[in-house]
Design an enzyme around this catalytic site. Sequence first.
Site: not given
Ligand code: GUN
Length: 287
Positions: A53, A97, A120
Amino acid sequence: MAIRIDGRELSKKVKERIKAEVEELVKSGKRAPGLAVIQIGEDPASSIYVRNKERACEQCGFVSWKKTLAEDTSQEELLALVEEFNNNPDCDGILCQLPLPEGLDENLVIETIRPDKDVDGFHPINAGKLLLGLPTLEPCTPYGIMEMLHEYGIDVAGKNAVVLGRSNIVGKPIALMLLREHATVTICHSRTKNLEQICREADILVTAMGRADMVDLKYTNPDQIIIDVSINRKDDGKVVGDVLYSEVEPKVQAITPVPGGVGPMTIAMLMQNTLNAYKRHEGISEE
Ligand code: GUN
């Protein structure tokens, strides 16, 4: 042989489009979009996602903040950090996350992120807006799937779309997005009866079960378009989706590979969501 829906290529294209737009904005004297990524603990899979990211932010010309907190961080400390970014006018998006270490309340963290910075798309306000068909920040994985379908000219109107999986992150929101574009949508899950038959009748099959190689020829038909969302690691270390790719791929119309399908699109759409949030914060039209 099926058309390969290439998420890696398409994600590059999306990020390049974003980068060009950000360059223009910065050239005109505006600030760059900003994304905060919070990780708690050092789960190896989460560390890889967070690194990817951050790299995507660099590729798009965004400002990014990466905050790694200790595994034993308290709820209060975590919420205080979220509030700090909520109040930072240079920060357009906040992502914490998941999953969080035991003892931390995921829902409380999600609900503390300001809805207009919830890139998200997990906040109940944003989930509710999606349900109601109002403009909002939408969850990145289903947003990426819709982008793939659009880019490959796949019109879902009137089609029979079957979604395997009912999670808040993928199954439920992709069902709503397909419905919004006039598909007839069926959501299936682990308790569904006659699963193979229902899937076999699908024009579009979205699989998000997290079960390696589960979807074989019994679930498909030759005209089917398959979007495989899952990322499963097998005992031998190999990464696969829910679809038994070698068997199914030659016998369907189009399919996303794993890896290189939906995965890279999720990150590209996180960048898109951050740009969308930025434009709303800066009062720039999204066209
Ligand atoms: N963990 C796995 N996929 C995601 C996601 O799309 N967003 C977040 N914040 N955590 C994750």
